[in-house]
Write an enzyme that holds these catalytic residues in place. Structure first.
Site, PDB file in Angstrom:
ATOM      1  N   TYR A 171       4.269   7.423   6.738  1.00 35.71           N
ATOM      2  CA  TYR A 171       5.173   6.571   5.973  1.00 35.71           C
ATOM      3  C   TYR A 171       6.466   7.297   5.627  1.00 35.71           C
ATOM      4  CZ  TYR A 171       1.029   3.621   5.030  1.00 35.71           C
ATOM      5  OH  TYR A 171      -0.089   2.840   5.139  1.00 35.71           O
ATOM      6  N   HIS A 177      -5.866   8.395   9.656  1.00 36.63           N
ATOM      7  CA  HIS A 177      -5.156   7.113   9.694  1.00 36.63           C
ATOM      8  C   HIS A 177      -5.733   6.152  10.748  1.00 36.63           C
ATOM      9  CE1 HIS A 177      -0.950   5.455   8.494  1.00 36.63           C
ATOM     10  NE2 HIS A 177      -1.837   4.494   8.571  1.00 36.63           N
TER      11      HIS A 177
END
Length: 282
Positions: free
Chosen positions: A54, A112
């Site tokens: 991110y 992730h």
């Protein structure tokens, strides 16, 4: 003194608990992102979700530090990217995330994506197990893993994840995966919990429940997640939306309402072509 909202929590197989609604931070960047995180914690959020990819771990960490709440009360989550699955890279990535967040310890660290074609996720998991044993992270889990991936992790390392963060929303309710998680004591976190919000909020059933209960359409969907035992992490930058989202944790839908929303599920309900069997995250 401002009264903090009462947020129920869900508990994993090892006793680790997460609040039913947390703060998603994808797209919350720079000073504005840090301010939004600090504001959210001030409003009552005790779970904050970010990821290496991110590119905002620094701002999230600054927001956590700026909040007038004891550090021990906030669970900060981040995620290991696919390009860092090999053992040495994974160890460095875990340490870099901690440094970027400005934390002595990361509360919850996830892989992730499994990236099964790359087939190095067991190495990444072993690195997280090692980081936990060294006290670098408190709890470890995964994101976007299927049951076969979860079973392989436990078979090869003896350690079961406490969390699996997956795509869950009314268009993609994931009933079988949620049942598997419940059976094995793995907490389900929902990313993009509001799905295709504009389209979803036009659904008659969502409107009808919201109108009958005098709540917003977003609160209706978040309450659906709570009723199903799923932790949702909606992103909100404005304090108004943060407060409204968190208030949904106190709304109790009945079984018929939950079933009616779940019935919105579609075979093609994913937001994008991200099947964990084939998706490769960089």
């Amino acid at each position: 003194m401002t009264t903090q909202p009462v947020v129920p929590s869900f508990t994993a197989h090892n006793g680790f608990a997460l609040p039913a609604i947390g703060l998603g931070t994808y797209g919350l960047l720079g000073d504005a992102g840090a301010d939004a995180v600090a504001g959210g914690i001030g409003a009552g959020y005790r779970l904050v979700d970010t990821a290496f990819n991110y590119e905002n771990e620094g701002s999230v960490g600054r927001g956590v530090a700026a909040a007038d709440v004891p550090r021990s009360e906030v669970i900060v989550t981040t995620k290991l990217p696919g390009r860092h699955h090999p053992s040495a890279k994974a160890r460095t990535s875990i340490e870099e995330s901690r440094s970027r967040l400005g934390l002595d310890v990361t509360d919850l660290h996830l892989i992730h994506w499994p990236n099964p074609l790359q087939d190095e996720y067991v190495q990444a998991w072993a690195a997280l197990v090692d980081a936990q044993s060294r006290g670098v992270v408190r709890q470890i889990g995964v994101s976007n893993f299927l049951p076969e991936h979860l079973e392989r992790l436990e078979q090869e390392t003896g350690v079961r994840p406490v969390v699996n963060q997956i795509e869950v929303h009314p268009y993609f309710p994931q009933e079988e995966q949620l049942a598997y998680h419940r059976e094995h004591g793995i907490l389900t976190e929902a990313w993009s919990p509001l799905g295709r919000a504009r389209e979803l909020f036009d659904e008659a059933v969502i409107h009808e429940i919201a109108a009958a209960r005098e709540i917003t359409t977003a609160q209706t969907v978040l309450a659906w997640h709570v009723a199903r035992g799923t932790v949702s992490i909606p992103k909100a930058s404005s304090l108004e939306h943060q407060v409204a989202n968190l208030a949904a944790a106190q709304i109790v839908l009945d079984d018929a309402e939950v079933a009616a929303i779940t019935a919105l599920g579609r075979p093609d309900g994913r937001l994008f072509d991200a099947d964990p069997r084939t998706h490769e995250e960089s």
